[in-house]
Design a protein around this motif. Structure first.
Motif, PDB file in Angstrom:
ATOM      1  N   UNK A 413       0.832  -1.204   0.000  1.00  0.00           N
ATOM      2  CA  UNK A 413       0.000   0.000   0.000  1.00  0.00           C
ATOM      3  C   UNK A 413       0.866   1.253   0.000  1.00  0.00           C
ATOM      4  N   UNK A 414       1.889   1.274   0.852  1.00  0.00           N
ATOM      5  CA  UNK A 414       2.782   2.431   0.888  1.00  0.00           C
ATOM      6  C   UNK A 414       3.600   2.560  -0.386  1.00  0.00           C
ATOM      7  N   UNK A 415       4.012   1.439  -0.933  1.00  0.00           N
ATOM      8  CA  UNK A 415       4.785   1.475  -2.178  1.00  0.00           C
ATOM      9  C   UNK A 415       3.946   2.049  -3.316  1.00  0.00           C
ATOM     10  N   UNK A 421       2.409   9.283  -5.814  1.00  0.00           N
ATOM     11  CA  UNK A 421       2.827  10.630  -5.445  1.00  0.00           C
ATOM     12  C   UNK A 421       4.039  11.081  -6.257  1.00  0.00           C
ATOM     13  N   UNK A 422       4.911  10.158  -6.605  1.00  0.00           N
ATOM     14  CA  UNK A 422       6.063  10.527  -7.433  1.00  0.00           C
ATOM     15  C   UNK A 422       5.613  10.992  -8.815  1.00  0.00           C
ATOM     16  N   UNK A 423       4.527  10.417  -9.303  1.00  0.00           N
ATOM     17  CA  UNK A 423       4.032  10.808 -10.619  1.00  0.00           C
ATOM     18  C   UNK A 423       3.262  12.110 -10.575  1.00  0.00           C
ATOM     19  N   UNK A 424       2.642  12.424  -9.448  1.00  0.00           N
ATOM     20  CA  UNK A 424       1.806  13.635  -9.365  1.00  0.00           C
ATOM     21  C   UNK A 424       2.563  14.821  -8.784  1.00  0.00           C
ATOM     22  N   UNK A 425       3.307  14.606  -7.706  1.00  0.00           N
ATOM     23  CA  UNK A 425       4.054  15.696  -7.064  1.00  0.00           C
ATOM     24  C   UNK A 425       5.443  15.761  -7.676  1.00  0.00           C
ATOM     25  N   UNK A 431      12.227  12.964  -3.446  1.00  0.00           N
ATOM     26  CA  UNK A 431      11.955  12.497  -2.078  1.00  0.00           C
ATOM     27  C   UNK A 431      11.013  11.302  -2.076  1.00  0.00           C
ATOM     28  N   UNK A 432       9.984  11.380  -2.919  1.00  0.00           N
ATOM     29  CA  UNK A 432       9.057  10.248  -2.998  1.00  0.00           C
ATOM     30  C   UNK A 432       9.756   9.015  -3.555  1.00  0.00           C
ATOM     31  N   UNK A 433      10.717   9.213  -4.464  1.00  0.00           N
ATOM     32  CA  UNK A 433      11.462   8.074  -5.017  1.00  0.00           C
ATOM     33  C   UNK A 433      12.325   7.413  -3.944  1.00  0.00           C
ATOM     34  N   UNK A 434      12.903   8.200  -3.025  1.00  0.00           N
ATOM     35  CA  UNK A 434      13.689   7.601  -1.942  1.00  0.00           C
ATOM     36  C   UNK A 434      12.796   6.775  -1.027  1.00  0.00           C
ATOM     37  N   UNK A 435      11.647   7.305  -0.693  1.00  0.00           N
ATOM     38  CA  UNK A 435      10.728   6.529   0.158  1.00  0.00           C
ATOM     39  C   UNK A 435      10.282   5.249  -0.556  1.00  0.00           C
ATOM     40  N   UNK A 491      14.673   7.613 -14.708  1.00  0.00           N
ATOM     41  CA  UNK A 491      16.083   7.697 -14.335  1.00  0.00           C
ATOM     42  C   UNK A 491      16.429   9.037 -13.713  1.00  0.00           C
ATOM     43  N   UNK A 492      15.615  10.073 -13.978  1.00  0.00           N
ATOM     44  CA  UNK A 492      15.899  11.395 -13.425  1.00  0.00           C
ATOM     45  C   UNK A 492      15.578  11.481 -11.935  1.00  0.00           C
ATOM     46  N   UNK A 493      14.662  10.658 -11.456  1.00  0.00           N
ATOM     47  CA  UNK A 493      14.258  10.699 -10.047  1.00  0.00           C
ATOM     48  C   UNK A 493      14.757   9.492  -9.268  1.00  0.00           C
ATOM     49  N   UNK A 494      14.845   8.355  -9.919  1.00  0.00           N
ATOM     50  CA  UNK A 494      15.190   7.117  -9.228  1.00  0.00           C
ATOM     51  C   UNK A 494      16.620   6.724  -9.580  1.00  0.00           C
ATOM     52  N   UNK A 495      17.457   6.517  -8.592  1.00  0.00           N
ATOM     53  CA  UNK A 495      18.867   6.193  -8.878  1.00  0.00           C
ATOM     54  C   UNK A 495      19.024   4.778  -9.430  1.00  0.00           C
TER      55      UNK A 495
END
Length: 1205
Positions: A413-415, A421-425, A431-435, A491-495
């Motif tokens: 659920x959190x994932x 949220x990564x797609x909308x915010x 930050x959302x990608x790290x979480x 790739x720009x947000x997620x390492x």
């Protein structure tokens, strides 16, 4: 910051704290007040955190606060004030500024504050400071809950926050520059915590049921303690080198050895280092330079392999918005004593605290007692300690709290939430990608623990694992999770580390799922399908529904039972209206459509026999829409309400269309999401592993795997194995090798095969050779495969590449909409511009009626209009709801007056419709007249028949046969607009057949029909052909014209097989099955051709001249056949004379008047009653194409009048 630039008040306050003499700190009398003043200054600092920076520049924490904390901790008020000030000063820089500032000036202040925090952390790395904190904390925890005051709880929380702030300070890589096994500042801090005994207090807080309120603080401190630590390495500390570590080191050394030997071999083959003045220049044939010539290479041949066209060029700068995300997390090996301490801490934590603490934290999270994003500490602890448990000595009981289906659900659920949220915010996407990465690692560790349980020797453990896997594999969301993460990988947000963990987790999940499927014959899983319900569209005519009777007789039979219920309920004013809500203010449906829907709901209640509900809904709707008295006036009587409901019951209200069947294109469904309501349907199906694996066969997934494979040198052997295994599944198991035929992947294979250390990547090399062999085998059959290398491919393209282009025409591509050619787009543009400003008609319906190309749906036309820029949105073409206005009292009085005025006329209904003020359809007026009791049967309103007049008494003002035929033609064309496309397609065939046939066989067939007694129908056909030819020459436009037989003789001829063969010869098109009634003259037959085939039907010229003379001499003695024949001959001669300019208008009027007398009775029969129709059918007894055609004509004609309003 310069000390002399400090604020004078701040400097004076710091000076009033005290001074350090040797190792003894002497406090001033105003020390406590000065500390409170500093707290007050920090509370009112500006956005640049100037007070914090000035205090950091004076090193007030190192020179004053820490000595006061250590030497004067017995002074409780002073100790509390110092702790408060330290908590404020050590607050993380991110909390001070909210986020990392982007402006250079603010970023400078941010980095300055961070530098001071790092100096604070280094000052705290002493056993004395943590000894005081742990001693104070121990004394506070010794107090029972009844003895502990509020100040004590605040001090406990502040001590925990201070420890958290100190541990949170990031390391300074430029200052430390330490290697593995060296003690960093963070290691020194951890060792000080261990020596002070604070770690034991943390374990006590985690395990004590009475201290659950500190569980989140404890978990946060523990997560910061184990920052940069690897759980697998910690578990192996002190046990010697395990076999896995030894094999890993051997593999790394082998790779380095291969590279070193390859470099030595290359240097040996090179020329000597002695300079040669005659090195020479070389021309590289086949490699063009900037111009048309070959490249000239000015270096030695041994350097040719390093030649590139990019040599000497400046590297293009990548914008920040397109740069790959940076790796923030790093792992290092601490000093041995620190690692031993952390290993023992982990073991004790798992033994005594893990299950209790994780349960308490989970309860805080579910009850929303925690702060925002505190669930990230929970997910980190789950991943870290479960991994430590697996690596040390796997005991499932130690982590039983987090080993359940509920934990899987919580992580998933959190994932999913982080993913959305990564797609909308987009501003906080990093930050959302790290979480999301933390949640993914927790999910990976849950799967790894289940996989470890499968290998356990305990049967109970294996059975628990099987039960959990059965639940996980059954639910659809767990299976679809990985597909969603791959498809939206950015790739720009997620390492790159996120992609590595995603690939490894997917590999583990697929391996477990495949093994689980093999152990069971049939695996049934949950399937959720989103059924898309289109927004309901109002049809132009009432849609046939299951609860709508087909005939008025059934409605009349239902009404008495409904009347009894309504009479019982109408007298009850206390009828509840609360449960019936006809209007939804939050709905996006317009108010007019809701009003129409409320009327339909009333009718549905009546049809279902629910009279009380219908009456309640009527009264509720009257309160919502009082204007216009649509649902009756406010002071309506019960009898009038019952009468109103009877009208609603019999009214053919515009109903809503049923949801369309699935099978529409996915692209168009995604574009129309705002116009759809999605309903999730849950079902079960038998699971197929290959079908699930096919979901990964798409370009987005393959692209992500190739991106990770590019760094094969930096990847671990396990990561490379996971990548190759997935690509092998797609290529070998699914037989989709062509999915990997991509130029960037082939360049990677070339780099791999030419790598000196390629021997260390045997699995990669074997797979690369397998794919290349498949590619070159395909190029022998399909040379276009070289061009396909430039593009990423989907499964449809892969199939066409391997099976041949065009192989999908009869398969899945048939579901796709046909492509629009430039000619079709131009025609669509012309039709839209021609009909967009026409009032009273739907522009899309008009385009559908006149578009002669491939069959298109309304949705396809609307979307293409938007693509062409002719419309702004799909919403511009929404059909509006129909306003249903019932009869008012004034309108009923007007209807009674008009009926009394025209009741003696021949056409009562026609006169009423012409003179009534509120225009209504014919059916509505008939129903109202019957409801008012003015007529008892519908047949009383039909046109009255006129007596047949003698042929000699024809008035000159009668309508001509031409006008009469044209009226029927217009009626028939209005009913057949829906089949316009099919008509014109078949017309093209008719033209080819007709114009390709010879005239002589037509003449012979016509002579045979003359001999069989079909002379009059032939002349009627000849007359129709000539009239159509004249009309097409005058109007310069053509459309298909129906041949309407108005006499019984012509009807019989149209049913004759030989006559139909003649029509086929002439190019006349037969009626479409189930759609049309009459034969039609196609629109593509030219006037010249029509005249030519009409002339071929005529008999000898002498016979044409003889019949008019006989007709004029004895008109009264002719039989019916002779009379029809004579009339048709006169019309034919008159048309030819008019063509030659010889006929006068008077003669035309007289002749057409005679034709009208014969045609009118049959025309009126189409509007007469059912009884008269049955009598005529009994007389005619025609074959299949005759009488049914008249019945359908009658029905269509009446329905057309009903729909005209």
């Amino acid at each position: 910051m310069d000390l002399y630039m400090m604020n004078c008040e701040l400097l004076a306050t710091c000076s009033a704290l005290g001074y350090l003499e040797g190792d003894t700190y002497h406090k001033e009398p105003d020390c406590l007040e000065s500390i409170k003043d500093l707290i007050r200054y920090l509370r009112h600092e500006d956005e640049t955190r100037d007070v914090r920076q000035q205090l950091g520049a004076t090193q007030i924490l190192q020179s004053d606060l820490l000595p006061i904390l250590i030497q004067h901790h017995q002074d409780k008020p002073l100790f509390d004030a110092v702790i408060r000030l330290m908590v404020n000063l050590t607050q993380p820089a991110l909390l001070c500024f909210g986020s990392v500032p982007k402006e250079p000036s603010f970023r400078h202040h941010f980095l300055q504050v961070l530098t001071y925090l790092q100096s604070y952390k280094e000052a705290f790395a002493s056993e004395k400071a943590f000894g005081v904190l742990s001693e104070t904390l121990y004394e506070l925890l010794q107090l029972g809950w009844e003895e502990r005051q509020e100040e004590d709880n605040l001090l406990i929380e502040r001590i925990l926050l201070l420890v958290r702030n100190i541990l949170h300070v990031p390391a300074d890589p430029d200052q430390e520059k330490s290697i593995d096994d060296d003690a960093s500042v963070h290691d020194q801090l951890l060792w000080a915590i261990h020596l002070s005994g604070l770690d034991d207090l943390l374990l006590f807080l985690a395990s004590s049921p009475a201290e659950q309120q500190w569980s989140l603080h404890v978990l946060e401190i523990i997560s910061l303690m184990f920052r940069d630590q690897n759980p697998a390495q910690l578990a192996g500390v002190g046990q010697g080198r395990v076999a896995q570590e030894w094999s890993t080191d051997v593999a790394e050394l082998e790779v380095l050895r291969h590279r070193e030997m390859a470099e030595k071999k290359t240097r040996a083959l090179q020329r000597s280092n002695r300079h040669s003045r005659f090195g020479g220049s070389y021309i590289v044939q086949g490699l063009k330079s900037i111009g048309e010539r070959d490249v000239v290479f000015h270096k030695g041949l041994h350097n040719l392999q390093n030649y590139s066209s990019d040599m000497g060029k400046q590297r293009r700068r990548v914008p920040k918005c397109r740069q790959a995300a940076r790796e923030l997390s790093s792992e290092r090996r601490s000093a041995l004593n620190v690692r031993l301490f952390l290993r023992d801490f982990c073991s004790e934590f798992l033994e005594n605290c893990y299950n209790r603490l994780m349960g308490s934290v989970k309860d805080h999270l579910l009850r929303e007692k925690a702060q925002q994003h505190d669930e990230t500490y929970y997910m980190w602890a789950l991943a870290f300690f479960m991994a430590f448990n697996r690596a040390a000595a796997f005991r499932p009981g130690l982590v039983s709290e987090t080993l359940s289906v509920r934990t899987f659900h919580f992580i998933e659920q959190n994932l999913t939430n982080y993913y959305e949220m990564m797609l909308t915010d987009r501003k906080e996407a990093v930050s959302w990608a790290r979480r999301m990465h933390l949640a993914l690692k927790a999910y990976q560790e849950l799967l790894a623990t289940l996989n470890e349980m499968d290998m356990s020797s305990d049967e109970a453990v294996r059975e628990s694992s099987r039960i959990i896997k059965n639940n996980i594999f059954y639910v659809m969301e767990y299976r679809e999770l990985f597909l969603a993460l791959f498809r939206k990988f950015d790739e720009r947000c997620q390492p790159r580390s996120f992609l590595r963990d995603l690939v490894e987790t997917t590999h583990l999940f697929l391996k477990m799922l495949e093994r689980f499927c093999r152990s069971r014959r049939n695996l049934v899983v949950q399937n959720k399908r989103k059924k898309r319900k289109k927004k309901k569209k109002v049809l132009d005519q009432p849609a046939a529904s299951d609860n709508v009777p087909c005939s008025p007789e059934e409605l009349e039979a239902m009404w008495p039972a409904l009347t009894e219920q309504l009479q019982c309920c109408a007298q009850a004013p206390e009828l509840s209206l609360d449960s019936v809500v006809p209007f939804d203010a939050a709905s996006e449906v317009p108010v007019e459509e809701q009003r129409a829907e409320a009327m339909v709901r009333i009718q549905d209640c009546l049809l279902a026999g629910q009279a009380p509900q219908a009456l309640s809904l009527l009264r509720s709707a009257r309160e919502v829409w009082p204007e216009g008295d649509v649902f009756g006036c406010q002071d309506i009587s019960p009898e009038e309400e019952i009468q109103l409901l009877k009208q609603v019951l019999s009214a053919p209200l515009p109903r809503q269309q049923e949801p369309e069947e699935q099978g529409a294109e996915e692209e168009e469904e995604e574009e129309e999401e705002e116009e759809e309501l999605q309903v999730v349907q849950v079902s079960e199906k038998e699971f197929s592993f290959l079908d699930y694996l096919r979901r990964f066969a798409c370009s987005t997934v393959v692209r992500a795997y190739v991106l990770l494979l590019r760094s094969y040198r930096q990847n671990s052997a396990h990561t490379n194995h996971c990548v190759v295994k997935m690509l092998h599944r797609l290529a070998h198991d699914l037989k989709m090798e062509a999915l990997l035929f991509q130029l960037s992947l082939f360049c990677l294979f070339n780099r791999l095969l030419s790598d000196p250390a390629a021997g260390a990547y045997k699995e990669l090399v074997t797979f690369a050779k397998y794919i290349l062999a498949k590619f070159f085998a395909l190029t022998a059959v399909n040379p276009k495969a070289f061009v396909e290398l430039l593009f990423w491919k989907n499964t449809a393209v892969v199939r066409e590449m391997t099976e041949g282009y065009g192989s999908l025409d009869g398969g899945s591509s048939s579901r796709r909409p046909p492509m629009w050619s430039p000619e079709e787009e131009a025609q669509l543009r012309e039709l839209y511009l021609a009909h967009k400003d026409v009032e009273g008609q739907d522009v899309v319906d008009a385009i559908l009626a006149h578009l002669p190309t491939a069959p298109r749906t309304r949705k396809q036309i609307i979307h293409h209009l938007v693509r062409l820029g002719l419309a702004d949105s799909v919403k511009d073409f929404q059909r509006k709801g129909t306003d249903i206005v019932l009869w008012t009292e004034d309108q009923e009085l007007e209807l009674q007056r008009l009926f009394e005025e025209f009741q003696d006329s021949d056409d009562v209904l026609g006169h009423i419709m012409k003179n009534i003020t509120a225009k209504r359809s014919r059916a509505r007026i008939v129903d109202k007249l019957m409801a008012l009791g003015l007529v008892t049967e519908r047949r009383e309103l039909y046109k009255k028949r006129r007596k047949k007049l003698a042929p000699s008494s024809l008035p000159s003002g009668e309508e001509s046969l031409k006008d009469f035929c044209q009226e029927d033609i217009k009626e028939e064309e209005s009913l057949s607009e829906e089949n316009c496309e099919e008509d014109e397609e078949e017309e093209g065939l008719g033209v080819d057949q007709a114009q390709g046939s010879s005239v002589l066989p037509t003449e012979d067939l016509g002579q045979n029909l003359h001999q069989e007694g079909f002379s009059a129908p032939l002349l009627w056909l000849q007359n129709c052909l000539i009239r159509v030819a004249d009309d097409r020459e005058e109007d310069s436009c053509s459309q298909s014209v129906p041949l309407v037989p108005l006499t019984e003789e012509n009807e019989e001829a149209m049913e004759n097989e030989q006559f139909q063969q003649l029509l086929h010869k002439l190019g006349v098109r037969p009626p479409a099955s189930g759609q049309e009634t009459f034969w039609r003259i196609p629109a593509k037959l030219s006037p010249t051709y029509l005249r030519r085939v009409a002339a071929s039907l005529s008999q000898r010229r002498e016979e044409e001249k003889l019949h008019p003379e006989l007709e004029l001499e004895a008109p009264g003695e002719q039989g019916p056949d002779e009379e029809h024949r004579a009339q048709a001959l006169r019309a034919l001669l008159l048309a030819r004379e008019m063509k030659a300019g010889l006929a006068s208008p008077g003669e035309e009027g007289a002749t057409d008047g005679k034709e009208q007398l014969k045609a009118a009775p049959k025309k009126r029969q189409l509007l007469d009653s059912d009884e008269e129709q049955e009598e005529d059918e009994g007389r005619n007894k025609a074959p299949q194409l005759g009488a049914p055609g008249i019945q359908k004509k009658k029905r269509f004609h009446i329905e057309d009048e009903d729909e005209s309003d």
